[in-house]
Design an enzyme around this catalytic site. Structure first.
Site, PDB file in Angstrom:
ATOM      1  N   MET A   1      18.819  18.441   1.466  1.00 39.54           N
ATOM      2  CA  MET A   1      17.819  18.654   0.432  1.00 39.54           C
ATOM      3  C   MET A   1      17.258  17.326  -0.042  1.00 39.54           C
ATOM      4  SD  MET A   1      17.583  21.775  -0.059  1.00 39.54           S
ATOM      5  CE  MET A   1      18.188  23.323  -0.606  1.00 39.54           C
ATOM      6  N   CYS A   2      16.041  17.291  -0.179  1.00 35.41           N
ATOM      7  CA  CYS A   2      15.422  16.069  -0.695  1.00 35.41           C
ATOM      8  C   CYS A   2      15.511  16.041  -2.218  1.00 35.41           C
ATOM      9  CB  CYS A   2      13.956  16.014  -0.273  1.00 35.41           C
ATOM     10  SG  CYS A   2      13.714  16.249   1.497  1.00 35.41           S
ATOM     11  N   ARG A   3      15.031  14.992  -2.779  1.00 36.54           N
ATOM     12  CA  ARG A   3      14.942  14.861  -4.239  1.00 36.54           C
ATOM     13  C   ARG A   3      13.488  14.585  -4.585  1.00 36.54           C
ATOM     14  NH1 ARG A   3      19.304  16.812  -6.570  1.00 36.54           N
ATOM     15  NH2 ARG A   3      18.563  18.265  -4.999  1.00 36.54           N
ATOM     16  N   ASN A 114      11.533  20.916  -1.176  1.00 38.77           N
ATOM     17  CA  ASN A 114      12.957  20.603  -1.099  1.00 38.77           C
ATOM     18  C   ASN A 114      13.628  21.796  -0.437  1.00 38.77           C
ATOM     19  OD1 ASN A 114      15.679  20.288  -1.671  1.00 38.77           O
ATOM     20  ND2 ASN A 114      15.376  19.801  -3.820  1.00 38.77           N
TER      21      ASN A 114
END
Ligand code: GLN
Length: 232
Positions: A1-3, A114
């Site tokens: 997951m990105c931020r 995300n």
């Protein structure tokens, strides 16, 4: 997951928003505090903002944010009242390239995703319009084509085709922020001069409020509204 992170309010510098907060996106690129999947966000980064003419501007990279000395040098001099930034942890199989780094844009909106989604859940027309084969770029093209105002309906239809998908998104058009949690959460902070919405708080200020999974958060001049997607 990105931020990811969005800011809407009085102009702040990109350094103030992205680099300087003690637990902000720079720190989250190597030591996120609330990330459920993935340890590092080192597969690129991007910052988008609206300039004083209303044009969307972007600076993206396929390298880690922490190594970008040129951005660190210029970020204090770049200011905007509407910013969307992200650090990326690439999904396995996705290309690591600048065009796969959020934010994506249609010129009017900036979008960050995300999560992950099967290509088969997205129309061929979106894949043809996307700037990268990365799932997030194709999802962004699909949301732009169907209208960001309808993002919840669009994501619901995608999730019906790919029930395993994680579909959290952040969007801004310079006047509003729209965030959907679908597989993750968001937090927001109301400051005297604006509102920040982020994957995780950039510091330990107790005013940060949680947007739980499966909610919509909307920020505008009228304030912040959080809606449970189950009650829409
Ligand atoms: N699937 C997207 C990518 O590969 C986003 C990944 C993420 O949320 N970590 O870039």
């Amino acid at each position: 997951m990105c931020r990811h992170l969005a800011w809407l309010g009085a102009p702040r510098s990109l350094a103030d928003l992205v680099l300087e907060p003690p637990c902000g996106l720079l720190r989250q690129s190597y030591a996120p505090r609330r990330q459920k999947r993935g340890l590092l966000n080192a597969d690129g980064w991007g910052v988008g903002f609206f300039d004083e003419t209303g044009a969307a501007r972007r600076w993206r990279s396929a390298r880690p944010l922490w190594g970008d000395a040129s951005f660190a040098s210029l970020a204090p001099a770049l200011r905007s009242g509407a910013v969307l930034a992200a650090v990326r942890s690439a999904t396995v199989g996705m290309p690591i390239e600048e065009a796969a780094a959020a934010p994506f844009t249609d010129g009017q909106w900036l979008l960050s995703h995300n999560g992950r989604v099967s290509r088969a859940a997205l129309p061929d027309s979106a894949a043809a319009a996307a700037e990268s084969v990365c799932d997030s770029a194709v999802l962004a093209a699909h949301v732009f084509a169907t209208g960001p105002e309808r993002v919840v309906e669009t994501l619901s239809a995608v999730a019906a085709r790919d029930p395993e998908a994680f579909l959290s998104v952040l969007l801004t058009d310079g006047a509003t922020i729209r965030g959907v949690t679908w597989g993750d959460e968001l937090s927001y902070l109301v400051e005297p001069d604006g509102v920040a919405v982020a994957s995780e708080p950039w510091d330990d200020d107790p005013r940060w409020a949680l947007v739980p999974d499966r909610h919509l958060v909307e920020v505008s001049a009228e304030g912040v509204r959080v809606t449970d997607l189950a009650n829409r």
